[in-house]
Design a protein around this motif. Structure first.
Motif, PDB file in Angstrom:
ATOM      1  N   ASP A   1       6.188  13.994   6.532  1.00  0.00           N
ATOM      2  CA  ASP A   1       4.840  14.367   6.225  1.00  0.00           C
ATOM      3  C   ASP A   1       4.494  16.054   6.708  1.00  0.00           C
ATOM      4  O   ASP A   1       3.440  16.415   6.344  1.00  0.00           O
TER       5      ASP A   1
ATOM      6  N   ALA B   1      -0.314   7.637  11.540  1.00  0.00           N
ATOM      7  CA  ALA B   1       1.690   6.903  11.900  1.00  0.00           C
ATOM      8  C   ALA B   1       1.769   7.589  10.700  1.00  0.00           C
ATOM      9  O   ALA B   1       1.563   8.284   9.137  1.00  0.00           O
ATOM     10  N   LEU B   2       2.387   8.881  11.236  1.00  0.00           N
ATOM     11  CA  LEU B   2       3.349   9.455   9.983  1.00  0.00           C
ATOM     12  C   LEU B   2       4.661   9.666   9.764  1.00  0.00           C
ATOM     13  O   LEU B   2       4.520   8.849  10.736  1.00  0.00           O
TER      14      LEU B   2
ATOM     15  N   THR C   1       1.056  -0.871  -0.006  1.00  0.00           N
ATOM     16  CA  THR C   1       0.454   0.100   0.185  1.00  0.00           C
ATOM     17  C   THR C   1       0.899   1.259   0.222  1.00  0.00           C
ATOM     18  O   THR C   1       0.581   2.511   0.410  1.00  0.00           O
ATOM     19  N   ASP C   2       1.922   1.452  -0.027  1.00  0.00           N
ATOM     20  CA  ASP C   2       3.262   2.567   0.135  1.00  0.00           C
ATOM     21  C   ASP C   2       3.946   2.352  -1.048  1.00  0.00           C
ATOM     22  O   ASP C   2       4.708   1.479  -1.660  1.00  0.00           O
TER      23      ASP C   2
ATOM     24  N   GLU D   1      12.762  11.403   2.349  1.00  0.00           N
ATOM     25  CA  GLU D   1      11.654  10.634   2.392  1.00  0.00           C
ATOM     26  C   GLU D   1      12.481   9.784   2.050  1.00  0.00           C
ATOM     27  O   GLU D   1      12.439   8.721   2.377  1.00  0.00           O
TER      28      GLU D   1
ATOM     29  N   GLY E   1      -5.353  13.021   1.428  1.00  0.00           N
ATOM     30  CA  GLY E   1      -4.128  11.652   0.780  1.00  0.00           C
ATOM     31  C   GLY E   1      -3.179  11.990   1.379  1.00  0.00           C
ATOM     32  O   GLY E   1      -2.226  12.052   0.439  1.00  0.00           O
ATOM     33  N   CYS E   2      -3.070  13.591   1.713  1.00  0.00           N
ATOM     34  CA  CYS E   2      -1.750  14.284   1.894  1.00  0.00           C
ATOM     35  C   CYS E   2      -1.499  15.032   3.116  1.00  0.00           C
ATOM     36  O   CYS E   2      -2.632  15.950   3.417  1.00  0.00           O
ATOM     37  N   ALA E   3      -0.421  14.814   4.400  1.00  0.00           N
ATOM     38  CA  ALA E   3      -1.053  15.040   5.273  1.00  0.00           C
ATOM     39  C   ALA E   3      -0.562  16.711   4.981  1.00  0.00           C
ATOM     40  O   ALA E   3      -1.053  17.248   6.211  1.00  0.00           O
TER      41      ALA E   3
ATOM     42  N   GLY F   1      -0.074   3.128   5.005  1.00  0.00           N
ATOM     43  CA  GLY F   1       0.607   2.163   4.932  1.00  0.00           C
ATOM     44  C   GLY F   1       0.747   1.141   6.210  1.00  0.00           C
ATOM     45  O   GLY F   1       1.704   0.154   6.496  1.00  0.00           O
TER      46      GLY F   1
ATOM     47  N   VAL G   1      -4.219   5.831   7.036  1.00  0.00           N
ATOM     48  CA  VAL G   1      -3.316   5.649   7.447  1.00  0.00           C
ATOM     49  C   VAL G   1      -2.336   4.029   7.055  1.00  0.00           C
ATOM     50  O   VAL G   1      -2.248   3.437   7.023  1.00  0.00           O
TER      51      VAL G   1
ATOM     52  N   VAL H   1       6.768  14.472  -3.158  1.00  0.00           N
ATOM     53  CA  VAL H   1       5.896  13.931  -3.025  1.00  0.00           C
ATOM     54  C   VAL H   1       5.062  13.534  -2.559  1.00  0.00           C
ATOM     55  O   VAL H   1       5.105  12.615  -1.635  1.00  0.00           O
ATOM     56  N   ASP H   2       4.647  14.258  -1.395  1.00  0.00           N
ATOM     57  CA  ASP H   2       3.662  13.933  -0.366  1.00  0.00           C
ATOM     58  C   ASP H   2       1.935  13.772  -0.740  1.00  0.00           C
ATOM     59  O   ASP H   2       1.711  14.244  -1.526  1.00  0.00           O
ATOM     60  N   GLY H   3       1.452  12.452  -0.302  1.00  0.00           N
ATOM     61  CA  GLY H   3       0.331  12.037  -1.426  1.00  0.00           C
ATOM     62  C   GLY H   3       0.841  11.076  -3.175  1.00  0.00           C
ATOM     63  O   GLY H   3       0.184  11.866  -4.247  1.00  0.00           O
TER      64      GLY H   3
ATOM     65  N   GLU I   1      -4.145  11.801  12.141  1.00  0.00           N
ATOM     66  CA  GLU I   1      -3.808  10.613  11.548  1.00  0.00           C
ATOM     67  C   GLU I   1      -2.871   9.670  12.340  1.00  0.00           C
ATOM     68  O   GLU I   1      -1.789  10.471  12.473  1.00  0.00           O
TER      69      GLU I   1
HETATM   70  P1  2AM Z   1       3.159   9.889   1.170  1.00  0.00           P
HETATM   71  O1  2AM Z   1       2.425  10.003  -0.107  1.00  0.00           O
HETATM   72  O2  2AM Z   1       4.429  10.566   1.050  1.00  0.00           O
HETATM   73  O3  2AM Z   1       4.077   8.579   1.097  1.00  0.00           O
HETATM   74  C1  2AM Z   1      -1.920   9.276   3.900  1.00  0.00           C
HETATM   75  O4  2AM Z   1      -2.561   9.028   4.420  1.00  0.00           O
HETATM   76  C2  2AM Z   1      -0.320  10.164   3.818  1.00  0.00           C
HETATM   77  O5  2AM Z   1       0.526   9.725   5.014  1.00  0.00           O
HETATM   78  C3  2AM Z   1       0.131  10.453   3.181  1.00  0.00           C
HETATM   79  O6  2AM Z   1       0.440  12.319   3.679  1.00  0.00           O
HETATM   80  C4  2AM Z   1       1.333   9.771   2.908  1.00  0.00           C
HETATM   81  O7  2AM Z   1       2.741  10.285   2.602  1.00  0.00           O
HETATM   82  C5  2AM Z   1       1.413   9.377   4.472  1.00  0.00           C
HETATM   83  N1  2AM Z   1       1.861   8.421   4.681  1.00  0.00           N
HETATM   84  C6  2AM Z   1       3.229   7.967   5.608  1.00  0.00           C
HETATM   85  N2  2AM Z   1       3.091   6.932   5.375  1.00  0.00           N
HETATM   86  C7  2AM Z   1       2.847   6.414   4.989  1.00  0.00           C
HETATM   87  C8  2AM Z   1       2.889   4.970   4.247  1.00  0.00           C
HETATM   88  N3  2AM Z   1       3.715   3.705   5.084  1.00  0.00           N
HETATM   89  N4  2AM Z   1       2.027   4.195   3.719  1.00  0.00           N
HETATM   90  C9  2AM Z   1       1.231   5.853   2.908  1.00  0.00           C
HETATM   91  N5  2AM Z   1       1.390   6.726   3.213  1.00  0.00           N
HETATM   92  C10 2AM Z   1       2.064   7.164   4.299  1.00  0.00           C
END
Ligand code: 2AM
Ligand code: CA
Length: 261
Positions: free
Chosen positions: A213, A208-209, A38-39, A68, A187-189, A161, A159, A87-89, A206
């Protein structure tokens, strides 16, 4: 003594804006590499990080870099460091959802002193300077004045991931939903935090960040008059990730109370 100057902040924001435009190119995403089911990471995440890292290094060679993607060099929190999410999101980027951001923070003396979050699809650029305010495209922004959960619009992350946290996340979402006007999930913290900062949302949670993020968005919210903590009210780390609760400050106690249930 702070190393942050107006010129450094302006140039860093310009680096972020230029690199952010790459997200909007048609067919930008060519390669999708799973980090887990999922990530994902794409060629865009990797390219944008390398471009920004190179330019920041030329701008301020002594500042450490936490990004990241890829290998993470050990950070000495006693010295300044950049915190970048190129890229967040990423899931939004893959689906052409048009809602992702580049997020960059500068940390010094254990706290963020500058943050920039750029949404390249709308051209919205959020900046914050510790002690000097939060801005959207150069204009000062402020959190919402709503004082009751019943009048709030909230964002609750799923969350993606951490599927082991899904039951807790959806239970919390239900408790919040029962007390607020409605819930959004985009979907973009980093942008959720910016939206709390500019009053579009009253709160965001949220479970777990990672620091990239929320580092820049945290300063945006604080400088706009809001509050960002762990969901129990405890502090957040800039080097370790964790759960995040942001609000317009007025609703923070009620949100902490709701999330306990
Ligand atoms: P990302 O797109 O940079 O992975 C989505 O719920 C938000 O949580 C997004 O900002 C996403 O950032 C972040 N996020 C943090 N950890 C993640 C993970 N392990 N998998 C997916 N999204 C994650
Ligand atoms: Ca990312």
């Amino acid at each position: 003594m702070s190393m942050l100057t107006g010129a450094l902040a302006r140039q860093a924001a310009e680096i972020v804006r230029q690199a952010g435009k790459l997200l909007t190119e048609p067919d930008a995403v060519q390669t999708i590499i799973p980090k887990s089911r999922t990530d994902f990471v794409t060629n865009v995440d990797l390219f944008v990080q390398e471009r920004i890292r190179g330019r920041l290094n030329r701008l301020a060679p002594d500042v450490q870099f936490l990004g990241e993607e890829g290998e993470k060099a050990a950070i000495d929190p006693g010295r300044p460091f950049w915190i970048l999410d190129p890229v967040d999101g990423t899931t939004n980027l893959i689906h052409r959802f048009g809602h992702s951001a580049v997020s960059l923070a500068l940390a010094e003396h254990g706290q963020v002193c500058f943050g920039v979050v750029y949404q390249p699809y709308s051209g919205e650029c959020f900046t914050a300077f510790r002690g000097k305010g939060a801005f959207l495209n150069g204009r000062p922004i402020r959190v919402s004045g709503a004082a009751r959960l019943e009048e709030s619009l909230l964002s609750a992350g799923t969350v993606p991931g951490r599927r082991d946290l899904a039951d807790r996340a959806f239970r919390q979402m239900r408790s919040l939903y029962d007390r607020c006007q409605d819930i959004r999930r985009a979907g973009c913290a980093s942008l959720d935090l910016c939206w709390v900062a500019c009053g579009r949302l009253e709160g965001y949670v949220e479970l777990a960040l990672q620091p990239w993020d929320y580092a820049a968005g945290l300063l945006l919210v604080e400088e706009a008059g809001g509050e960002v903590t762990a969901p129990d009210g405890g502090p957040l780390s800039l080097t370790e990730g964790g759960a995040v609760l942001a609000s317009n400050r007025l609703l923070h106690p009620a949100l902490i109370e709701t999330l306990k249930q």
